[in-house]
Design an enzyme around this catalytic site. Structure first.
Site, short mmCIF file in Angstrom:
data_model
loop_
_atom_site.label_atom_id
_atom_site.label_comp_id
_atom_site.label_asym_id
_atom_site.label_seq_id
_atom_site.Cartn_x
_atom_site.Cartn_y
_atom_site.Cartn_z
N LYS A 33 0.82 -1.29 0.06
CA LYS A 33 -0.05 0.02 0.18
C LYS A 33 0.96 1.29 -0.02
CE LYS A 33 -0.22 -0.45 4.94
NZ LYS A 33 -1.23 -0.82 6.24
N ARG A 128 -10.62 -0.23 14.36
CA ARG A 128 -10.48 0.87 13.16
C ARG A 128 -11.19 0.14 12.23
NH1 ARG A 128 -4.32 1.21 10.51
NH2 ARG A 128 -4.89 -1.05 9.95
N TYR A 238 16.45 30.09 8.65
CA TYR A 238 15.30 30.49 9.14
C TYR A 238 15.25 30.56 10.73
CZ TYR A 238 13.11 30.52 4.65
OH TYR A 238 12.74 30.78 3.33
C1 LIG Z 1 -0.51 -1.74 6.92
C2 LIG Z 1 -1.14 -3.16 7.23
C3 LIG Z 1 -0.12 -4.35 7.23
C4 LIG Z 1 1.20 -4.32 7.04
O1 LIG Z 1 1.64 -3.64 8.33
P1 LIG Z 1 3.13 -3.70 8.70
O2 LIG Z 1 3.33 -3.23 10.07
O3 LIG Z 1 3.76 -2.28 7.61
O4 LIG Z 1 3.96 -4.82 8.56
C5 LIG Z 1 -1.00 -5.49 7.58
N1 LIG Z 1 -2.49 -5.48 7.53
C6 LIG Z 1 -3.10 -4.44 7.76
C7 LIG Z 1 -4.50 -4.58 7.83
C8 LIG Z 1 -2.43 -3.19 7.65
O5 LIG Z 1 -3.30 -2.06 7.61
#
Ligand SMILES: *Cc1c(COP(=O)(O)O)cnc(C)c1O
Length: 339
Positions: A33, A128, A238
């Site tokens: 992702k 979530r 800055y």
């Molecule tokens: C992002 C995500 C993962 C991968 O998690 P990592 O901590 O990057 O290994 C796996 N399952 C879900 C549902 C996620 O949102």
């Protein structure tokens, strides 16, 4: 060239996947992702598919376009956000597998794409995403390719939420004859009882914590545009927040918060000349960072901000964030090299 050079080591990435696959008692998928955690989902996925990955995960259906184009029809592309109202044609045309998250999504999917593959995400306490226990009926899993859930505290092995979520997952999925998945990178490291039929590592592939044995995947070099001598008492950048205590040499490198090198690194992070750390002097600007190189015999043409000397987590620590955020913030201006 005045932009930074972001080098992604695809061999190291593949080795990290293999190492997690060896740790895992089940099949090992890959989470790509957010454009492959900022590194380029297409190239990353192609390298992983070549190494034997058969299942990929993206967050939203749109992200699957780049994947399907390079992967061809065979690999499974799972979508965490499930089947949103606008997603039907993408799911159909790209042969995606949505992880349905609610009774509404299940109804939508069955109505609009009857017979099309799907998985289910159930909530085991993170609150979530996923079907809640009070909505859950095991019959919902009939025909599913996967039932998955996600751990809230897997990077903290002793956290009681891990065992509680494992317990909830076991009880909600008891007796189902559908493949199950609970573990991302952290869960994979918690041990085999968390692995079920499929593990879903993301960050560990890209060299990030909690997979501390990971090989370094990214290297980011920022060219030095200019160096200057400062007298004691002169300031840099800055807000004049860096004040030279003695005669100093400051290198101005190309790269700033517009490139994902966030302002929270101001006066706290460091870059490297080979193995020699060089502290950030003053505030990070949009396109430039001042670096104290007083102690170097020779200023190299570029300084390294990510590499074997400094991981995404080291840099994240200095900025008060996590490696995930450093990676996924890496900007569009870098010259990107993959090998
Ligand atoms: C992002 C995500 C993962 C991968 O998690 P990592 O901590 O990057 O290994 C796996 N399952 C879900 C549902 C996620 O949102």
């Amino acid at each position: 060239m005045a932009t930074g050079t972001l080098h992604t080591d695809l061999n190291a990435l593949v080795e990290n996947w293999r190492a997690l696959d060896r740790l895992s008692v089940s099949e090992t998928a890959a989470v790509v992702k957010a454009n492959g955690y900022g590194l380029g989902a297409g190239r990353v996925s192609k390298a992983l598919a070549k190494a034997g990955v058969r299942q990929f995960f993206v967050a939203v259906a749109e992200e699957a376009r780049a994947l399907r184009a390079v992967l061809g029809p065979a690999p499974v592309i799972n979508v965490f956000s499930g089947h949103m109202a606008e997603d039907t044609s993408l799911i159909n045309d790209l042969a995606l597998t949505p992880m349905l998250n609610s009774p509404e999504q299940i109804a939508r999917h069955r109505e609009r794409l009857p017979g099309h593959q799907f998985g289910l995400q159930i909530d085991t306490g993170m609150n979530r995403l996923g079907i809640e226990a009070y909505d859950w009926a095991p019959e919902m899993a009939e025909g599913a390719t996967l039932v998955m859930s996600h751990l809230a505290c897997a990077d903290t092995p002793d956290h009681p939420a891990n065992a509680a979520q494992l317990e909830a997952f076991l009880s909600m999925t008891a007796g189902l004859r559908v493949p199950r998945s609970l573990a991302a990178t952290g869960g994979t490291l918690l041990g085999p009882e968390y692995h079920f039929d499929l593990t879903r590592p993301g960050i560990g592939l890209y060299g990030g914590a909690p997979f501390t044995q990971a090989q370094s995947v990214v290297r980011l070099d920022l060219p030095v545009i200019q160096t200057r001598k400062l007298q004691a008492g002169e300031t840099v950048g800055y807000g004049c927040s860096f004040i030279a205590e003695k005669e100093s040499v400051i290198a101005t490198v190309s790269g700033g918060y517009a490139d994902g090198l966030i302002r929270a690194m101001s006066g706290r992070g460091q870059l490297f000349a080979g193995d020699i750390p060089c502290p950030i002097a003053g505030r990070v600007s949009m396109d430039m960072i001042g670096v104290d190189v007083t102690h170097l015999d020779q200023v190299p043409p570029a300084l390294t901000i990510l590499g074997p000397q400094q991981s995404v987590d080291d840099l994240a620590d200095a900025a008060g964030t996590i490696g995930y955020e450093i990676l996924t913030s890496l900007g569009a201006r870098y010259a990107r090299q993959m090998a």
